[in-house]
Design an enzyme around this catalytic site. Structure first.
Site: not given
Lengths: 424, 309
Positions: A153, A310, A63-65, A306
């Site tokens: 996902d 955060h 997740h590169l956000r 994964d």
């Protein structure tokens, strides 16, 4: 630009190679692999004596956000973390803001990656619009724009009919549908794995069955449609068994497992550390053993992190309030080398295959091989170098790892993308 | 006194001798409660903060009285109308409270593990007054005190806990504490309200009420939360009450000296018939009274004993 990597132990699972050799790279491609290669004029020589030279590692689940959650991670910081962790390519999930459910977002990600990306970035498009599970995303345009797979996902598409249509619709693109297999009714409100630990801690648990029923459903739908189903972050013994059986029947199903599901159990949650909170949750020893067995026998094609960054504020409070997910790009390879390869649980060529050949094949990516003509993506490992996980030193913008303070031996030493050294 | 802990987070952390210490201390505290002037200077100059993020009347009041009888300054901080409503995090609220130098923070929170989180970050003592479905140690201590008072001892007794064990912090604390004191614990309820792998806590599990209470010295009835129906745990309050409610008729074959306990508040007519709640078997109000004594003991042990100035 020409690079001669000299005298390393070359482990290339695609070619069945595990021997001392030199690797000559030029024009972004592998030119030659062999003993005693002469350095061409102008070539930079890297002495890899005592090191292991592998096809570039690919993390097919990060997740590169960006766009939308740049305070957690950006394409720049996430790909720097990837390079530092020995990865030459990452595939990034669609749960950005806006969601990568249309060509414009895919184009944006690829444009940012071109400017700021340190490693290759392959976007994964959403299966349904805004990940809402009600209407298909414009997958054809997204595939055209460069999406290498489709996945909601983080959420499970609960509508089986819609998922069936998604699998069918994606058939012409040759892209897998990646399933976040978690029945959200069975997992309702759960904070961790159901079992003795959850019972003692008074945290609501989800049974492994929440994953199993969805893996079963998706295998059945893959069988119906002929689609390529890829099971993300597999975590239960039953799911591994079902994937193994389905493959034996000829169903096109592949799977990935994360380092944390290979190395930790729900016992880690006893501290109420929010860094042990993720979906799927940490499971039991039996599940960990089954995942390892699947990784070794090839039921599980690849390790994927994964990587789910955060901010500290989202991961330091009450367990129930904390966000799901952990970062993984900078810890995966060192942990796997020390905890699995060093004690002889998994042999090195197998691990290299699961980190390179496996994901490259199932996403049809260049790389995953050191054959002449292949893209010059190379990961070089130092199996002896000592390390301690220090989240403050991460390249990632986030620090949410359950492995802080872990130490061991063996880590990536150099990462080469398209013939260019990106680390150190 | 062998008490060395900064915090009281759960019965799972305590050993039998620590539990006995608290109970013995509580017995001497109970004597204070029987005096005409119920005030001793033990905790004069000490500050106890009640930090309650969940509504509670009994427990909060019990801690408040306990603190006041020991002459501590007791401040009530409830989440509504406070900075928690303005989005302040639990940790920030706690840090702010600590800046005011309390000696003990008593916390109730809906999140399991919240008191442990505070204990890690605060220098002062932390008492868990109930966290999610995890623990409620002072309730277990007052239960043990009540049983010991009535039965004269704890070891070898049979206690049956009936009802929604899955969502009950009281059940967990009771199970942990009672097992350590040599009590045989049976939990009974519909399978949907018994948590996974419950027998691995060292208890017997029964799904038949009459069987489970037949040889019990103590029957602990748990409160049934009305929202359990929406969660699909039980079909209706009516059926639950029919199958799991304790009535005088069902008590007939039980031991004549059986004690009926309940952590409160009681749903009369659901888990307990009014006749049982008001019967001589019931020691529910003794539990409440002992609650103050136990909390005095806990505050004293955390804030008052040896040099924790």
């Amino acid at each position: 630009m020409s690079l001669l990597i000299r005298n390393g132990r070359v482990v290339d699972p695609a070619g069945g190679t595990d021997a001392l050799a030199d690797v000559w790279i030029a024009e972004g491609r592998i030119q030659k692999v062999g003993r005693g290669l002469k350095a061409p004029p102008g070539a930079e020589v890297v002495d890899a004596t005592g090191k292991v030279v592998c096809p570039g590692f690919i993390d097919m689940h990060v997740h590169l956000r960006e766009p939308g959650f740049e305070y957690k991670e950006t394409i720049a910081s996430g790909t720097r973390a990837a390079a530092a962790g020995g990865f030459t390519a990452v595939a990034c999930m669609a749960n950005t803001f806006p969601v990568n459910d249309n060509r414009a977002v895919t184009d944006y990600i690829l444009a940012r990656a071109k400017v700021e990306g340190v490693v290759r970035v392959y976007p994964i498009g959403a299966v349904t619009r805004n990940l809402e599970g009600t209407q298909l995303a414009e997958m054809a345009e997204q595939a055209e724009a460069g999406c290498v797979a489709f996945s909601d996902d983080g959420k499970c598409v609960m509508n089986a009919e819609l998922y069936r249509r998604a699998m069918e619709y994606a058939l012409p693109f040759g892209t897998p549908i990646i399933s976040h297999a978690e029945d959200c009714d069975l997992a309702h409100g759960a904070l961790m794995n159901e079992g003795l630990v959850a019972t003692e801690l008074g945290l609501s648990g989800q049974p492994g069955a929440a994953e199993d029923v969805m893996v079963a459903r998706d295998i059945i739908l893959a069988e119906l449609t002929g689609a390529h189903l890829h099971v993300a972050h597999i975590s239960t013994a039953s799911a591994v068994r079902m994937v193994r059986e389905a493959r034996a029947r000829g169903v096109r199903v592949t799977a990935e497992v994360t380092p944390h599901h290979l190395l930790l159990t729900d016992e880690a949650v006893r501290s109420y550390d929010p860094n042990c909170k993720m979906a799927p949750p940490l499971r039991t020893k039996r599940d960990v053993e089954a995942c390892l067995e699947g990784l070794i026998d090839g039921t599980i094609d690849c390790v994927a992190t994964d990587h789910a960054p955060h901010a500290t504020s989202e991961k330091e409070g009450e367990f129930a309030e904390a966000a799901n997910g952990v970062v993984g790009l900078e810890t995966a390879v060192p942990l796997l080398l020390d905890r699995l390869v060093r004690p002889g649980v998994v042999d090195l060529p197998t691990l290299v295959a699961r980190l390179s050949t496996g994901p490259a094949r199932l996403l049809n990516l260049p790389g995953g091989s050191l054959a002449p003509g292949a893209a010059a993506d190379v990961t070089i490992l130092d199996l002896e170098q000592a390390w301690t996980v220090d989240p403050a030193a991460f390249c990632s913008r986030s620090r949410n790892t359950p492995f802080a303070g872990f130490s061991g031996h063996g880590r990536p030493w150099m990462t080469v993308v398209g013939g260019v050294k990106v680390t150190p | 006194m062998g008490w060395k802990r900064k915090d009281l987070l759960g019965m799972q952390d305590l050993d039998a001798s620590e539990i006995t210490d608290v109970l013995d201390t509580a017995v001497s505290m109970k004597e204070i409660a029987s005096r005409e002037i119920k005030k001793v200077p033990t905790l004069r100059g000490k500050t106890v903060v009640n930090l309650f993020y969940e509504s509670s009347t009994r427990t909060r009041t019990s801690f408040e009285i306990a603190g006041k009888w020991l002459s501590a300054d007791v401040i009530n901080f409830s989440a509504s109308g406070s900075s928690a409503d303005k989005g302040e995090s639990l940790l920030d609220t706690a840090r702010n409270i600590e800046a005011m130098s309390p000696d003990v923070v008593v916390v109730r929170h809906k999140a399991s593990g919240a008191p442990a989180l505070l204990a890690r970050h605060l220098r002062c003592g932390v008492v868990n007054a109930g966290d999610g479905a995890h623990e409620h140690p002072t309730q277990a201590l007052l239960d043990l005190m009540t049983i010991r008072e009535k039965k004269g001892h704890l070891e070898g007794l049979n206690v049956t806990i009936v009802g929604d064990v899955t969502h009950s912090r009281v059940a967990r604390s009771d199970i942990f504490g009672m097992r350590k004191m040599g009590i045989t614990v049976t939990v009974a309820g519909p399978p949907t309200l018994i948590p996974a792998q419950c027998q691995e806590l060292g208890v017997k599990v029964s799904h038949r009420l009459d069987e489970a209470i037949a040889s019990a010295d103590v029957i602990m009835m748990l409160r049934l939360q009305h929202e359990r129906m929406e969660g699909g745990f039980i079909p209706s309050i009516r059926e639950y009450s029919r199958v799991w409610g304790l009535t005088l008729a069902r008590l007939k074959p039980c031991r004549p000296d059986v004690l009926i306990m309940h952590p409160g508040p009681v749903n009369r007519g659901v888990e307990l018939s009014p006749e049982v709640a008001d019967s001589p078997f019931s020691v529910i109000l003794d539990q409440v009274g002992n609650g103050v004594a136990v909390r005095m003991a806990v505050l004293y042990l955390l804030a008052g004993s040896k040099g924790r100035a």
